[in-house]
Design a protein around this motif. Structure first.
Motif, PDB file in Angstrom:
ATOM      1  N   THR A 146     -16.262  70.593  85.331  1.00 26.89           N
ATOM      2  CA  THR A 146     -16.492  71.234  86.630  1.00 26.89           C
ATOM      3  C   THR A 146     -16.931  70.214  87.674  1.00 26.89           C
ATOM      4  O   THR A 146     -16.462  70.224  88.811  1.00 26.89           O
ATOM      5  N   LYS A 147     -17.823  69.320  87.273  1.00 29.27           N
ATOM      6  CA  LYS A 147     -18.320  68.308  88.209  1.00 29.27           C
ATOM      7  C   LYS A 147     -17.232  67.307  88.620  1.00 29.27           C
ATOM      8  O   LYS A 147     -17.257  66.760  89.722  1.00 29.27           O
ATOM      9  N   LEU A 148     -16.271  67.084  87.724  1.00 28.13           N
ATOM     10  CA  LEU A 148     -15.246  66.063  87.975  1.00 28.13           C
ATOM     11  C   LEU A 148     -13.932  66.612  88.506  1.00 28.13           C
ATOM     12  O   LEU A 148     -13.065  65.841  88.899  1.00 28.13           O
ATOM     13  N   GLN A 149     -13.765  67.933  88.512  1.00 29.09           N
ATOM     14  CA  GLN A 149     -12.440  68.495  88.768  1.00 29.09           C
ATOM     15  C   GLN A 149     -11.897  68.188  90.158  1.00 29.09           C
ATOM     16  O   GLN A 149     -10.683  68.136  90.351  1.00 29.09           O
ATOM     17  N   ASN A 150     -12.762  67.971  91.137  1.00 33.53           N
ATOM     18  CA  ASN A 150     -12.279  67.661  92.480  1.00 33.53           C
ATOM     19  C   ASN A 150     -12.334  66.174  92.809  1.00 33.53           C
ATOM     20  O   ASN A 150     -12.211  65.776  93.960  1.00 33.53           O
ATOM     21  N   GLN A 151     -12.574  65.368  91.779  1.00 36.98           N
ATOM     22  CA  GLN A 151     -12.539  63.921  91.977  1.00 36.98           C
ATOM     23  C   GLN A 151     -11.798  63.272  90.799  1.00 36.98           C
ATOM     24  O   GLN A 151     -12.279  62.337  90.169  1.00 36.98           O
ATOM     25  N   LEU A 240      -0.338  78.491  96.189  1.00 36.73           N
ATOM     26  CA  LEU A 240      -1.449  77.700  95.662  1.00 36.73           C
ATOM     27  C   LEU A 240      -0.978  76.616  94.707  1.00 36.73           C
ATOM     28  O   LEU A 240      -0.002  76.806  93.974  1.00 36.73           O
ATOM     29  N   ASN A 241      -1.668  75.491  94.718  1.00 40.86           N
ATOM     30  CA  ASN A 241      -1.400  74.427  93.768  1.00 40.86           C
ATOM     31  C   ASN A 241      -1.748  74.925  92.360  1.00 40.86           C
ATOM     32  O   ASN A 241      -2.814  75.499  92.140  1.00 40.86           O
ATOM     33  N   PRO A 242      -0.860  74.705  91.367  1.00 46.95           N
ATOM     34  CA  PRO A 242      -1.130  75.164  89.996  1.00 46.95           C
ATOM     35  C   PRO A 242      -2.449  74.644  89.442  1.00 46.95           C
ATOM     36  O   PRO A 242      -3.106  75.322  88.659  1.00 46.95           O
ATOM     37  N   PHE A 243      -2.842  73.442  89.857  1.00 49.19           N
ATOM     38  CA  PHE A 243      -4.118  72.870  89.420  1.00 49.19           C
ATOM     39  C   PHE A 243      -5.283  73.723  89.920  1.00 49.19           C
ATOM     40  O   PHE A 243      -6.240  73.989  89.196  1.00 49.19           O
ATOM     41  N   VAL A 244      -5.199  74.182  91.171  1.00 50.56           N
ATOM     42  CA  VAL A 244      -6.229  75.036  91.762  1.00 50.56           C
ATOM     43  C   VAL A 244      -6.293  76.366  91.020  1.00 50.56           C
ATOM     44  O   VAL A 244      -7.373  76.875  90.712  1.00 50.56           O
ATOM     45  N   VAL A 245      -5.130  76.923  90.720  1.00 48.72           N
ATOM     46  CA  VAL A 245      -5.066  78.208  90.013  1.00 48.72           C
ATOM     47  C   VAL A 245      -5.717  78.085  88.641  1.00 48.72           C
ATOM     48  O   VAL A 245      -6.539  78.922  88.242  1.00 48.72           O
ATOM     49  N   ARG A 246      -5.349  77.034  87.922  1.00 50.03           N
ATOM     50  CA  ARG A 246      -5.866  76.839  86.565  1.00 50.03           C
ATOM     51  C   ARG A 246      -7.384  76.709  86.553  1.00 50.03           C
ATOM     52  O   ARG A 246      -8.070  77.273  85.701  1.00 50.03           O
ATOM     53  N   ASN A 247      -7.938  75.978  87.528  1.00 50.90           N
ATOM     54  CA  ASN A 247      -9.376  75.724  87.536  1.00 50.90           C
ATOM     55  C   ASN A 247     -10.205  76.882  88.057  1.00 50.90           C
ATOM     56  O   ASN A 247     -11.423  76.902  87.885  1.00 50.90           O
ATOM     57  N   ASN A 248      -9.558  77.839  88.720  1.00 49.74           N
ATOM     58  CA  ASN A 248     -10.298  78.973  89.273  1.00 49.74           C
ATOM     59  C   ASN A 248     -10.044  80.288  88.526  1.00 49.74           C
ATOM     60  O   ASN A 248     -10.696  81.288  88.813  1.00 49.74           O
TER      61      ASN A 248
END
Length: 293
Positions: A146-151, A240-248
């Motif tokens: 979670t802490k690393l998902q946007n970096q 939506l970006n698939p990465f965004v969908v997967r993480n949310n």
């Protein structure tokens, strides 16, 4: 001549792959040479090939961010270069598949694509820890991801910090002490805790206040995040970006549309009060954000 194209938006993963290829190249070919080039034009790339001869040491020519500098009518000349060297083109963005040079490389050479949306962060973390004989339990693995998902492009550096610790198991305390979430991740945590953990929500909000993050920015990011969750909840994810969908997706499953709409309505009201001057100070704005939970 061998041509390889490595491209995509996952810069961190691409850099690791290139580093590994450099090591493999050195081990495979004795007295070999590696050259690094960046932002070359067509003539400069052509000259690299013309410099070599059959008696020279084999070279790995790494050419970064240069594909866009090659004109449509010129690219074929690159494939006519007679050389024993390997031309490794590295692009830190996705090269369009309809480009003629892309099709030509795809037809007769090799292309490797590394995209953030295809990147499994948890598996990457586990693999890196396994290589360093480190362990982490599932709960702390989720926290770290979670802490690393946007970096993502900085994830390997952050993981390496934990690998250097003089301990076998990575704990929550290790993660909290050594891994600093970026602003987008803080907003993600804020949204998550808004519905699940009041204490953590207020703590994250207080941290943002200490960092002097503009409250209107936090509100806009929260609105965007809640709208994204609503789209996922309604299965309206085409934009939506698939990465965004997967993480949310996991958070979205735990919420109702009514929960999201109520929170959105409150945020829009706070935003309106700030813009119309009814909320006059940053302290007032943060107080309203505290009342969301």
């Amino acid at each position: 001549m061998e041509i390889i194209l490595v491209h995509g938006d996952n810069e961190s993963q691409i850099k690791q792959v290139v580093l590994q290829w450099k090591e493999n190249f050195k081990n495979k070919f004795e007295n070999s040479e590696i050259e690094n080039h960046e932002n070359l034009n067509f003539k400069q790339i052509l000259n690299l090939g013309l410099k070599t001869d059959m008696f020279a040491s084999k070279k790995l020519l790494i050419i970064k961010n240069s594909i866009s500098n090659i004109a449509k009518e010129e690219f074929k000349k690159i494939f006519e270069i007679e050389s024993q060297d390997i031309f490794l083109f590295v692009e830190y963005s996705s090269v369009r598949k309809n480009l003629k040079i892309f099709k030509e490389i795809q037809k007769n050479h090799k292309i490797y694509t590394y995209l953030i949306k295809d990147f499994d962060l948890k598996k990457h973390i586990q693999q890196k820890f396994k290589e360093q004989n480190k362990t982490i339990n599932p709960l702390n693995l989720n926290l770290l991801a979670t802490k690393l998902q946007n970096q993502i492009n900085n994830a390997s550096n952050e993981i390496q910090k934990l690998c250097l610790l003089d301990t076998q198991e990575i704990t929550k305390s290790d993660i909290d002490q050594h891994i600093v979430a970026n602003l987008e991740t803080s907003i993600f945590e804020l949204t998550n805790n808004l519905f699940q953990n009041k204490t953590n929500y207020l703590q994250t909000l207080n941290n943002l206040k200490k960092e002097k993050i503009e409250e209107i920015y936090i509100i806009n990011m929260l609105i965007w995040q809640l709208k994204t969750l609503s789209q996922i909840k309604l299965n309206d994810t085409k934009s939506l970006n698939p990465f965004v969908v997967r993480n949310n997706s996991q958070i979205a499953k735990q919420l109702t549309i009514q929960d999201l709409h109520i929170a959105l309505k409150k945020l829009v009201e706070i935003e309106f009060k700030i813009k119309t001057g009814k909320i006059k100070t940053r302290q007032e704005s943060y107080q309203y954000l505290q009342y969301l939970v």
